[in-house]
Scaffold this motif. Structure first.
Motif, PDB file in Angstrom:
ATOM      1  N   ASN A 432       0.824  -1.203   0.000  1.00  0.00           N
ATOM      2  CA  ASN A 432       0.000   0.000   0.000  1.00  0.00           C
ATOM      3  C   ASN A 432       0.863   1.259   0.000  1.00  0.00           C
ATOM      4  OD1 ASN A 432      -2.362  -1.476   0.054  1.00  0.00           O
ATOM      5  ND2 ASN A 432      -2.617  -1.319   2.268  1.00  0.00           N
ATOM      6  N   LEU A 433       0.441   2.248  -0.766  1.00  0.00           N
ATOM      7  CA  LEU A 433       1.133   3.527  -0.771  1.00  0.00           C
ATOM      8  C   LEU A 433       0.677   4.384   0.401  1.00  0.00           C
ATOM      9  CD1 LEU A 433       0.946   4.567  -4.543  1.00  0.00           C
ATOM     10  CD2 LEU A 433       2.706   3.208  -3.375  1.00  0.00           C
ATOM     11  N   PRO A 434       1.559   5.209   0.942  1.00  0.00           N
ATOM     12  CA  PRO A 434       1.160   6.187   1.944  1.00  0.00           C
ATOM     13  C   PRO A 434       0.545   7.409   1.262  1.00  0.00           C
ATOM     14  CG  PRO A 434       3.485   6.414   1.503  1.00  0.00           C
ATOM     15  CD  PRO A 434       3.010   5.255   0.661  1.00  0.00           C
ATOM     16  N   PHE A 435       0.016   8.333   2.044  1.00  0.00           N
ATOM     17  CA  PHE A 435      -0.303   9.648   1.506  1.00  0.00           C
ATOM     18  C   PHE A 435       1.020  10.373   1.258  1.00  0.00           C
ATOM     19  CE2 PHE A 435      -0.343  14.177   2.371  1.00  0.00           C
ATOM     20  CZ  PHE A 435      -1.259  14.627   1.432  1.00  0.00           C
ATOM     21  N   SER A 436       1.099  11.102   0.161  1.00  0.00           N
ATOM     22  CA  SER A 436       2.321  11.841  -0.133  1.00  0.00           C
ATOM     23  C   SER A 436       1.980  13.168  -0.795  1.00  0.00           C
ATOM     24  CB  SER A 436       3.244  11.023  -1.044  1.00  0.00           C
ATOM     25  OG  SER A 436       2.617  10.759  -2.295  1.00  0.00           O
ATOM     26  N   HIS A 437       2.877  14.118  -0.619  1.00  0.00           N
ATOM     27  CA  HIS A 437       2.704  15.432  -1.232  1.00  0.00           C
ATOM     28  C   HIS A 437       4.072  16.067  -1.420  1.00  0.00           C
ATOM     29  CE1 HIS A 437       0.940  19.272  -2.292  1.00  0.00           C
ATOM     30  NE2 HIS A 437       1.667  19.876  -1.371  1.00  0.00           N
ATOM     31  N   ILE A 438       4.333  16.562  -2.633  1.00  0.00           N
ATOM     32  CA  ILE A 438       5.562  17.298  -2.914  1.00  0.00           C
ATOM     33  C   ILE A 438       5.238  18.785  -2.826  1.00  0.00           C
ATOM     34  CG2 ILE A 438       7.343  17.804  -4.623  1.00  0.00           C
ATOM     35  CD1 ILE A 438       6.925  14.985  -5.730  1.00  0.00           C
TER      36      ILE A 438
END
Length: 483
Positions: A432-438
Motif C-alpha cells: 500500500n502507498l502512503p499519503f504523499s505530497h511534494i
C-alpha cells in the motif's frame, strides 16, 4: 469539521535551508561535452531554458558535489556522451543526490540527457519543453489492460502466451484476441505503428542490446541508433516504424535496458534517438524485485494527473528510502555488494552480517533496487497521465502562516482510501502507498508541530504520511513548523 492529524515524526528532519530560488536548476556536463561545440550547445540550451547554472566535471558528477551543496538545486540535468555512461555512473549519481545535506533523502530530482549524437540529445531537450499529456500507449504488460488512462491503447500479454488487446477511443470497449505465439513480435510492431503511442511500457526480458517480447517470442534490437525487429523464429527482420512523435519509454521491469553500457549502440540510446523518447526510464542491472520501477509506475497511475512522471519516480524513491532506513539504517550508504549470478546469497550474507539478524526477501529487494533505476530526460518536464473520471477524489493545499506551514487535505464524498493506497496495483512488489505530497516551494528546516501522533516523514521537499485513516467528505490539517 477540521481534524488535526497528530503525527509522529519518524524520519530525520531536513537540515538544509531554502534561502535560494525554490526551482533552482543546475546543469552538469563533462569536459568531453565542453570540448565539442555541438554537445556544449545542448548544455547551453538547458541553461537558457531553465535559467540554470552550469558546472563541468572531468570524470564524474561527484566532482561537482561541493558546488551542488552551495547551489542547493531542486533539479539537476546531466549532459553526457553515451560513451561515458554506464551502470556505476548511475549508481553513484543516486548517492550524490542524497549528499547535498545530512538527511537520508534525495535532495533534487535529476535526469541524464544523452543521445546517439549531439543532435539527438538536443532533440530530447527540445521535445521536453512543452508539457505532454499522455493519451495513447502500447505495452508488453497486462497490468495496464483496463486502459482507463488512455484514449487509444494496445498490448501483448506477458501472462498468457499469444493474448493481445486494444481499444480505440476513450470510452470504447476493450477488444482482446489470441494469435499464434510466433506472431507476437509482428503483432506488437503493427500495434505500435497503428497506435503511434505517447507512452511505451515494457517488462519482458532484456539486456543492453535487446528487448524480448514476452516468452522470448522475438526481439527488438538497436542498429545505427534505431530499433528493428528480429524474428528469430521466422528468420526475418524489419525496422520498427516510428512517426517521430515525442514519447516516454518506461521499461518498468526489464533487466539492463537502462544501461547505456558506454556505447551509443545500445537499446537505451536507440529508444531515445530512433524512437524519439524524450524521457526513458529503465534498470541498469538485472532486476528481480522491482520496487523502484513498479513503485514509480504505481505512484503515477494511482492518482493520474497528480504527479508528473519525474515526481512519481522521486516520491516513490523517498518512500522506500524511508522504509529501508527503518529496516536497516546502517546500510543506507552502503552499495549492494553484487549484481552477478550469485547475488542473492552474497547480498543476504552481507546484509545479515551488518544488521545482525535474518532478513526478508523484501529487505534484500529494496537494497538491490535502491540506486539502479536510470532516468533519462529533463527532470522538470511536465509529463502526466490524463485524469480518470471519478478518481480525482481529494485535494491538497498548503499555506504558510507565520512560522508554520499548514497542509490541508480535503477528501471528496467519493474518496477511496484503497484507491489512494494504490488499489492493489502490483501489490506483490509495492504494497500500500502512503499519503504523499511534494511541496510547490521548499520548506526551511521543517518539522512537525509538537503533539502530533501519526507516523509521518517531513522533508524540505515533501510530506509522507503512513497508514493515514482518511475518510470521505472530510478535511484534515497537518501543521509543520518552519523557519
Amino acid at each position: 469539521m477540521i481534524r488535526r492529524l497528530f503525527i509522529y515524526a519518524a524520519a530525520v528532519m531536513a537540515l538544509a535551508s531554502c534561502d535560494k530560488c525554490d526551482d533552482k536548476y543546475v546543469v552538469l556536463a563533462s569536459e568531453a561535452v565542453q570540448q565539442e561545440q555541438e554537445w556544449l550547445d545542448v548544455a547551453m540550451a538547458l541553461v537558457e531554458k531553465h535559467d540554470a547554472e552550469l558546472f563541468f566535471y572531468a570524470n564524474a558528477p561527484r566532482e561537482c558535489l561541493e558546488q551542488l551543496k552551495a547551489t542547493n538545486p531542486r533539479y539537476v540535468a546531466i549532459v553526457e556522451k553515451p560513451e561515458n555512461l554506464n551502470r556505476d555512473y548511475v549508481i553513484d549519481m543516486h548517492h550524490v543526490s542524497r549528499e547535498v545535506d545530512d538527511d537520508i533523502f534525495a535532495d533534487f530530482m535529476w535526469g541524464m540527457i544523452t543521445g546517439y549524437d549531439a543532435a539527438a540529445a538536443m532533440r530530447m531537450v527540445e521535445n521536453s519543453t512543452e508539457p505532454l499529456l499522455i493519451k495513447d500507449a502500447v505495452a508488453t504488460i497486462m497490468e495496464l489492460d483496463s486502459a482507463k488512462w488512455f484514449d487509444n491503447y494496445a498490448w501483448v500479454d506477458d501472462h498468457k502466451k499469444g493474448l493481445w488487446g486494444e481499444k480505440h477511443g476513450r470510452t470504447a470497449e476493450i477488444h482482446t484476441d489470441s494469435i499464434a505465439p510466433e506472431k507476437v513480435l509482428e503483432k506488437f510492431t503493427s500495434l505500435y505503428e497503428a497506435i503511434d503511442p505517447d507512452l511505451v511500457v515494457t517488462a519482458a526480458h532484456a539486456t543492453q542490446r535487446n528487448l524480448e517480447m514476452p516468452f522470448s517470442l522475438g526481439n527488438l534490437k538497436p542498429r545505427d541508433g534505431k530499433l528493428y525487429a528480429d524474428d528469430h523464429l521466422a528468420k526475418r527482420q524489419w525496422d520498427l516504424n516510428d512517426s517521430g512523435k515525442r514519447k516516454v519509454y518506461f521499461a518498468v521491469g526489464n533487466c539492463l535496458i537502462g544501461d547505456v553500457n558506454n556505447t551509443r549502440e545500445s537499446m537505451a540510446v536507440a529508444w531515445m534517438n530512433g524512437s524519439n523518447a524524450a524521457t526513458m526510464i529503465g534498470y541498469v542491472v538485472t532486476t528481480w524485485h522491482g520496487r523502484n520501477g513498479w513503485g514509480g509506475l504505481k505512484y503515477w497511475v494511482t492518482n493520474p494527473g497528480r504527479y508528473s512522471l519525474a515526481e512519481a519516480i522521486y516520491i516513490n524513491q523517498q518512500d522506500f528510502l524511508q522504509q529501508q532506513y527503518e529496516w536497516y539504517p546502517s546500510l543506507i550508504n552502503e552499495n549492494y555488494p553484487d549484481f552477478g549470478r550469485d547475488e542473492f546469497r552474497i547480498s543476504r550474507e552481507r546484509m545479515e552480517q551488518v544488521v545482525g539478524r535474518e532478513v526478508s526477501w523484501d529487505e534484500i529487494g529494496f537494497w538491490h533496487d535502491r540506486d539502479v533505476l536510470a532516468y533519462y530526460g529533463d527532470p522538470k518536464w511536465d509529463v502526466r497521465l490524463q485524469e480518470v473520471e471519478g478518481e480525482s477524489d481529494f485535494t491538497v493545499t498548503t499555506k504558510q502562516r507565520g512560522g508554520k506551514c499548514i497542509v490541508t487535505i480535503t477528501t471528496h464524498p467519493n474518496f477511496s482510501l484503497e484507491r489512494m493506497q494504490g488499489a492493489k496495483f502490483k501489490q506483490e512488489h509495492v504494497l500500500n502507498l502512503p499519503f504523499s505530497h511534494i511541496f510547490e516551494k521548499r520548506l526551511k528546516n521543517p518539522r512537525l508541530a509538537e503533539g502530533q501522533q501519526w507516523k509521518a516523514v517531513v522533508d524540505e521537499n515533501f510530506l509522507i504520511i503512513y497508514n493515514p485513516q482518511l475518510e470521505p467528505n472530510s478535511t484534515y490539517e497537518i501543521v509543520i513548523d518552519v523557519e
